[in-house]
Design a protein around this motif. Structure first.
Motif, PDB file in Angstrom:
ATOM      1  N   GLU A 103      37.056  43.031  22.967  1.00 34.19           N
ATOM      2  CA  GLU A 103      37.457  44.350  23.435  1.00 34.19           C
ATOM      3  C   GLU A 103      38.499  44.231  24.549  1.00 34.19           C
ATOM      4  OE1 GLU A 103      38.012  48.290  24.490  1.00 34.19           O
ATOM      5  OE2 GLU A 103      37.433  47.312  22.620  1.00 34.19           O
ATOM      6  N   ARG A 108      41.751  43.754  22.914  1.00 37.17           N
ATOM      7  CA  ARG A 108      42.243  45.014  22.346  1.00 37.17           C
ATOM      8  C   ARG A 108      42.821  45.912  23.445  1.00 37.17           C
ATOM      9  NH1 ARG A 108      41.770  50.050  22.331  1.00 37.17           N
ATOM     10  NH2 ARG A 108      40.217  49.857  24.008  1.00 37.17           N
ATOM     11  N   LEU A 133      46.097  44.626  24.665  1.00 40.41           N
ATOM     12  CA  LEU A 133      47.148  44.757  23.657  1.00 40.41           C
ATOM     13  C   LEU A 133      47.720  46.176  23.633  1.00 40.41           C
ATOM     14  CD1 LEU A 133      48.705  43.436  21.294  1.00 40.41           C
ATOM     15  CD2 LEU A 133      46.883  44.260  19.788  1.00 40.41           C
ATOM     16  N   VAL A 134      46.864  47.173  23.775  1.00 41.48           N
ATOM     17  CA  VAL A 134      47.337  48.558  23.673  1.00 41.48           C
ATOM     18  C   VAL A 134      47.730  49.138  25.033  1.00 41.48           C
ATOM     19  CG1 VAL A 134      45.973  48.963  21.599  1.00 41.48           C
ATOM     20  CG2 VAL A 134      45.001  49.545  23.833  1.00 41.48           C
ATOM     21  N   ALA A 188      47.375  38.581  25.112  1.00 35.48           N
ATOM     22  CA  ALA A 188      47.565  39.949  24.626  1.00 35.48           C
ATOM     23  C   ALA A 188      48.739  40.617  25.328  1.00 35.48           C
ATOM     24  CB  ALA A 188      46.284  40.762  24.813  1.00 35.48           C
ATOM     25  N   ARG A 198      51.937  41.988  23.380  1.00 35.12           N
ATOM     26  CA  ARG A 198      52.332  43.377  23.609  1.00 35.12           C
ATOM     27  C   ARG A 198      53.815  43.470  23.961  1.00 35.12           C
ATOM     28  NH1 ARG A 198      49.084  45.655  28.330  1.00 35.12           N
ATOM     29  NH2 ARG A 198      50.876  45.058  29.599  1.00 35.12           N
ATOM     30  N   ALA A 203      51.295  47.454  16.747  1.00 32.75           N
ATOM     31  CA  ALA A 203      50.164  46.579  17.077  1.00 32.75           C
ATOM     32  C   ALA A 203      49.111  46.592  15.981  1.00 32.75           C
ATOM     33  CB  ALA A 203      49.543  47.023  18.397  1.00 32.75           C
ATOM     34  N   THR A 204      49.365  47.334  14.919  1.00 36.14           N
ATOM     35  CA  THR A 204      48.368  47.554  13.853  1.00 36.14           C
ATOM     36  C   THR A 204      47.776  46.263  13.320  1.00 36.14           C
ATOM     37  OG1 THR A 204      49.634  49.508  13.201  1.00 36.14           O
ATOM     38  CG2 THR A 204      47.979  48.692  11.647  1.00 36.14           C
ATOM     39  N   LEU A 224      45.484  44.517  15.767  1.00 33.19           N
ATOM     40  CA  LEU A 224      44.245  45.293  15.893  1.00 33.19           C
ATOM     41  C   LEU A 224      43.362  45.114  14.662  1.00 33.19           C
ATOM     42  CD1 LEU A 224      45.721  48.569  17.447  1.00 33.19           C
ATOM     43  CD2 LEU A 224      44.351  46.829  18.617  1.00 33.19           C
ATOM     44  N   ASP A 225      43.980  45.014  13.489  1.00 35.38           N
ATOM     45  CA  ASP A 225      43.204  44.752  12.272  1.00 35.38           C
ATOM     46  C   ASP A 225      42.498  43.404  12.348  1.00 35.38           C
ATOM     47  OD1 ASP A 225      43.778  47.156  11.097  1.00 35.38           O
ATOM     48  OD2 ASP A 225      45.289  46.383   9.710  1.00 35.38           O
ATOM     49  N   LEU A 249      41.342  41.974  14.934  1.00 32.16           N
ATOM     50  CA  LEU A 249      40.178  42.104  15.807  1.00 32.16           C
ATOM     51  C   LEU A 249      38.984  42.700  15.073  1.00 32.16           C
ATOM     52  CD1 LEU A 249      41.815  43.260  19.164  1.00 32.16           C
ATOM     53  CD2 LEU A 249      41.007  40.973  18.539  1.00 32.16           C
ATOM     54  N   TYR A 272      40.996  42.123   6.632  1.00 40.66           N
ATOM     55  CA  TYR A 272      41.206  42.181   8.075  1.00 40.66           C
ATOM     56  C   TYR A 272      41.415  40.808   8.705  1.00 40.66           C
ATOM     57  CZ  TYR A 272      40.004  47.066   7.670  1.00 40.66           C
ATOM     58  OH  TYR A 272      40.014  48.394   7.319  1.00 40.66           O
TER      59      TYR A 272
END
Length: 293
Positions: A62, A65, A68-69, A78, A82, A92-93, A96-97, A99, A123
């Motif tokens: 987490e 994630r 990254l975002v 990350a 980024r 970032a798709t 994220l997939d 993860l 994934y």
């Protein structure tokens, strides 16, 4: 709490079974691919850590994630990814997939069917190929063949490492349905040599992997970037050879991985085949339009 970097396995891009941003790839694209790899490698090492509790694995994933975002700056790999994505205008798709799959690894140790395993590969594997294609500006129409290739690479790794995964992590990627059909039990993975039933299950799964590779074979000719086309051709050839090895060799008792000289020979043959002009020449009227096998 131990820093995430200290949980790394020590494995690098050069230790992978298949090329990662090799020098076949244009230099301008390699840093972005390697930033994505470092992110994925870190997340994978968290999910595969032998002593971390599942809850802590999920917390660390987490944190990746959130960083990254842009919700945090806790994880350097990350942050680096980024920045690369922002510089190149990429989503970032795909990271994220990945993860999603690593969270699944932290919580799931068994797969019931081939379809369930393919759902995991959607994934754990497909995002890697999609990201590389996006970095090169390739169209989404290439994704279907890429997904098949990446799923095949993932299953090959699972089959090669099936004994180690069971003994070290109590994780079994071989679907129960295939094991049951062959009359095998997961405990056979702890043996130094595969039983006839377990070998039958591995062979059946390798044959299904060969079908994935038949679906992925057009990919090299679908991409526009010449250097990426060559890298894909090499990966396809290595995967085909490893799949055939898994059909005839016992991964619990025999070496399946390629030696360096074997890698060089297979890569060379793949590059020659990919560069051979007849393979992509426009067919003359009345001739067979299919490329040579």
């Amino acid at each position: 709490m131990t820093a995430t970097a200290d949980l790394r396995s020590g494995k690098s891009a050069g230790d992978e079974n298949f090329p990662v941003a090799s020098h076949l790839i244009a230099a301008r694209h390699r840093p972005a691919i390697l930033a994505f790899y470092e992110f994925a490698r870190t997340a994978d090492d968290i999910a595969d850590h032998e002593t971390l509790p599942a809850g802590e694995k999920l917390d660390r994933l987490e944190a990746l994630r959130a960083t990254l975002v842009g919700e945090a700056d806790a994880e350097p790999v990350a942050v680096a990814l980024r920045q690369v994505l922002a510089e190149r205008g990429l989503p970032a798709t795909h990271a994220l997939d990945l993860l999603v799959a690593f969270r699944q690894d932290a919580e799931t140790a068994r797969y019931s069917t081939w379809n369930a395993l393919m759902g995991y590969c959607r994934y754990s594997a497909a995002p890697v190929g999609r990201m590389v294609l996006e970095i090169h500006g390739e169209p989404a129409e290439t994704w279907a063949a890429s997904d098949a290739l990446c799923a095949a690479l993932q299953v090959i790794n699972h089959l090669q490492d099936c004994g180690e995964d069971y003994r070290r992590l109590n994780r079994v990627y071989l679907p129960f349905a295939e094991l049951k059909d062959a009359g095998a039990h997961v405990t056979a993975l702890a043996a130094p040599r595969a039983s006839p039933a377990l070998r039958a299950a591995i062979v059946a799964l390798a044959q299904r992997t060969a079908e994935l590779l038949r679906r992925s074979r057009p990919l090299a000719d679908q991409v526009r970037d010449h250097r990426l086309r060559l890298e894909i051709a090499v990966i396809q050839r290595l995967a085909e050879d490893l799949t055939q090895r898994l059909i005839v060799r016992d991964p619990l008792a025999e070496r399946v991985h390629h030696h360096k000289l074997e890698l060089i020979g297979l890569a060379g043959s793949a590059l020659l085949r990919a560069a051979w002009p007849v393979s992509r020449a426009t067919p003359r009227s009345g001739t067979n339009a299919e490329s040579p096998a």
